[in-house]
Write an enzyme that holds these catalytic residues in place. Structure first.
Site, PDB file in Angstrom:
ATOM      1  N   GLN A  30      37.753  -8.382  28.752  1.00 33.50           N
ATOM      2  CA  GLN A  30      37.026  -8.546  27.494  1.00 33.50           C
ATOM      3  C   GLN A  30      36.416  -9.938  27.348  1.00 33.50           C
ATOM      4  O   GLN A  30      36.829 -10.889  28.026  1.00 33.50           O
ATOM      5  CB  GLN A  30      37.958  -8.286  26.314  1.00 33.50           C
ATOM      6  CG  GLN A  30      38.298  -6.822  26.092  1.00 33.50           C
ATOM      7  CD  GLN A  30      38.952  -6.627  24.748  1.00 33.50           C
ATOM      8  OE1 GLN A  30      40.155  -6.514  24.660  1.00 33.50           O
ATOM      9  NE2 GLN A  30      38.153  -6.580  23.696  1.00 33.50           N
ATOM     10  N   HIS A  31      35.439 -10.039  26.437  1.00 35.88           N
ATOM     11  CA  HIS A  31      34.914 -11.303  25.901  1.00 35.88           C
ATOM     12  C   HIS A  31      34.004 -12.090  26.838  1.00 35.88           C
ATOM     13  O   HIS A  31      33.409 -13.078  26.414  1.00 35.88           O
ATOM     14  CB  HIS A  31      36.045 -12.241  25.449  1.00 35.88           C
ATOM     15  CG  HIS A  31      37.110 -11.594  24.636  1.00 35.88           C
ATOM     16  ND1 HIS A  31      36.844 -10.838  23.503  1.00 35.88           N
ATOM     17  CD2 HIS A  31      38.462 -11.567  24.788  1.00 35.88           C
ATOM     18  CE1 HIS A  31      37.987 -10.406  22.990  1.00 35.88           C
ATOM     19  NE2 HIS A  31      38.983 -10.831  23.745  1.00 35.88           N
ATOM     20  N   ASP A  54      39.320  -3.863  28.833  1.00 32.29           N
ATOM     21  CA  ASP A  54      40.555  -3.543  29.556  1.00 32.29           C
ATOM     22  C   ASP A  54      41.692  -3.140  28.624  1.00 32.29           C
ATOM     23  O   ASP A  54      42.470  -2.230  28.942  1.00 32.29           O
ATOM     24  CB  ASP A  54      40.973  -4.692  30.472  1.00 32.29           C
ATOM     25  CG  ASP A  54      41.036  -6.047  29.771  1.00 32.29           C
ATOM     26  OD1 ASP A  54      40.817  -6.113  28.540  1.00 32.29           O
ATOM     27  OD2 ASP A  54      41.309  -7.045  30.462  1.00 32.29           O
TER      28      ASP A  54
END
EC number: 2.7.1.17
Length: 493
Positions: free
Chosen positions: A77-78, A241
């Site tokens: 992520q991110h 994820d």
């Protein structure tokens, strides 16, 4: 067959399953990470592509002759991937654990009146690791690269683009960007306008949002030929994820909890509705199964246990005997395990503490137990925040900590909840496979629910189930109370 691909920080994994969730092939390839003293953590997206190619080919080689009907990608992520007008990568991707944008994150929150005001407007409070502060960092530190941005993608979205040529986003992964309204499932145009001075530059660069049941395309002919799959293979939306890990553990209905004990620890539980009130410790993400997935992360988990064992000259094999020969509460020895600072509670500069030491309790075995209890009590406090007074039906435990029978029992006794371990350790990959099945069935007009597919594809290791021992409930309640008392006394929260 169905293919799940999980692009993590350290590497990419691939899993092939059949309709019943039976694993037919696996693959893995490692990534490099660019690290700088400024706190930068970056990767070249081309590394993800090469790792995907290697891991998928390994998995397919173990199941020759079985056509792949659909695939989905799970991604860390991110991370921020920016493309130019030719859809070429502009610079290395800044990752979830990149901390050099902390100043920009604080500045963005302040622009909207603080944490409470930001939450009231967008349903989330961005943290330093989220994508939005990376965009402001680019605008301030690399204005030439910022001006070249024409497309903004997350890691799993970039791999979907490489696979299909299409630019799409889905609600779960998008909810970790900081420029997404998690309650209304729309891009938060105001946040982006605060960075690009209202030009609309960034909003125009965002991909199209799609729901979990959407097929975003088929694998491009050249990519299909390279991977050794059919170019009729469907590509589902995929997700972050944590979202794929939730699906891969059956966390698609209220009351089910997924707990991951890795280097850091996470705990999350599906919800039918978004969070109603702000709590900076809870990430109120959307799920990738058309719901919401409030999540808490603690930074200190198996890394602290490993360091304690190394310091004592012990190994992971000593965990079982240490827990078996000591009592809950470690004879009043308490370890606050904030060796790396902490995210929950928000104490980025904190150090750990060992408290209640006496001549009788200061033994290697008690120290090992106190370490594991400290890690466990921290993530169980996160679980309490998420549940907000409700009860968990069951905990699905994944990650390295799940391998210890006595640690599983500790969690069951301390939480009062049955702890189960899935047979398939790669929850992200399996979740991606299940998401691919869900979307493919929807595409052909024969839909199944996530619950139906999870019930069929997810198997539990019954030999590793731990049920709470009522006789130890009061002991762990006292130990957790002591932990909380010391934490508040030492750190104020």
């Amino acid at each position: 067959m169905y293919l799940g691909i999980d692009c993590g920080t350290q590497g990419t994994k691939a899993l092939l399953i059949d309709e019943q969730g039976i694993a037919l092939g696996r693959g893995h390839a490692a990534h490099q990470v660019i690290q700088r003293s400024s706190g930068a953590r970056e990767q070249d997206p081309q590394w993800w592509i090469e790792a995907l190619r290697l891991s998928v080919k390994q998995a397919i080689a173990q199941a020759p002759g079985h056509p792949i009907e659909a695939l989905a990608v799970s991604g860390q992520q991110h991370g921020l991937v920016v493309l130019d007008e030719r859809k070429q990568v502009i610079r290395p991707a800044k990752l979830w654990n990149d901390t050099e944008t902390a100043t920009q994150n604080a500045e963005l929150i302040a622009r909207f009146g603080g944490q409470q005001a930001f939450f009231e407007r967008f349903g989330i409070i961005p943290l330093t690791g989220y994508t939005v502060s990376k965009l402001l960092w680019l605008q301030q530190r690399e204005p030439e690269n910022f001006a070249r941005i024409r497309h903004i993608l997350l890691p799993h979205e970039y791999l979907n683009f490489w696979l299909t040529g299409n630019l799409c986003a889905e609600y779960g992964d998008a909810s970790g960007t900081g420029y997404f309204d998690v309650r209304n499932r729309t891009w938060a145009a105001e946040v982006l306008a605060s960075i690009d001075q209202g030009t609309g530059h960034l909003l125009r660069a965002l991909p199209t949002l799609v729901p979990a049941q959407r097929i975003i395309g088929t694998v491009k002919p050249d990519v299909a030929a390279d991977l050794g799959i059919s170019n009729s293979c469907l590509v589902a939306s995929g997700g972050g994820d944590n979202m794929m890990g939730a699906i891969g553990t059956g966390n698609v209905t209220e009351g089910v909890v997924t707990m991951s004990l890795g280097t850091s620890a996470t705990v999350y539980s599906f919800r039918n509705k978004p969070a109603a009130s702000p709590n900076p410790s809870i990430a109120p993400f959307c799920s990738s199964s058309n719901g919401w997935l409030p999540l808490v992360c603690t930074m200190n988990a198996t890394n602290v246990v490993t360091q304690t064992l190394d310091t004592l000259g012990r190994t992971v094999t000593d965990i079982e005997s240490a827990l078996a020969t000591t009592i809950p509460g470690a004879d009043a020895l308490t370890f606050i395990p904030f060796l790396n600072g902490e995210r929950t509670p928000d104490l980025p500069s904190a150090h750990g503490s060992i408290l209640g030491v006496s001549a009788s309790n200061f033994t290697p075995e008690n120290l090992i137990r106190a370490t594991i209890e400290g890690v466990s009590f921290g993530i169980l406090e996160g679980l309490d925040l998420i549940l907000d007074g409700t009860n968990a039906k069951r905990i699905l435990l994944i990650g390295g900590g799940s391998r210890s029978a006595h640690w599983r029992q500790l969690l069951a006794d301390a939480s009062g909840t049955d702890v189960h371990v899935p047979l398939e350790e790669e929850a992200g990959c399996l979740g991606a496979c299940i998401q691919a099945i869900f979307a493919a069935r929807s595409e052909i007009g024969s839909p199944e629910t996530f619950i139906e597919i999870c019930d069929r594809c997810i198997k539990l290791d019954d030999q590793r189930t731990a049920s709470p021992n009522p006789a130890r409930a009061s002991q762990y309640a006292q130990a957790r109370a002591a932990y909380k008392h010391y934490r508040i006394t030492q750190y104020g929260v």
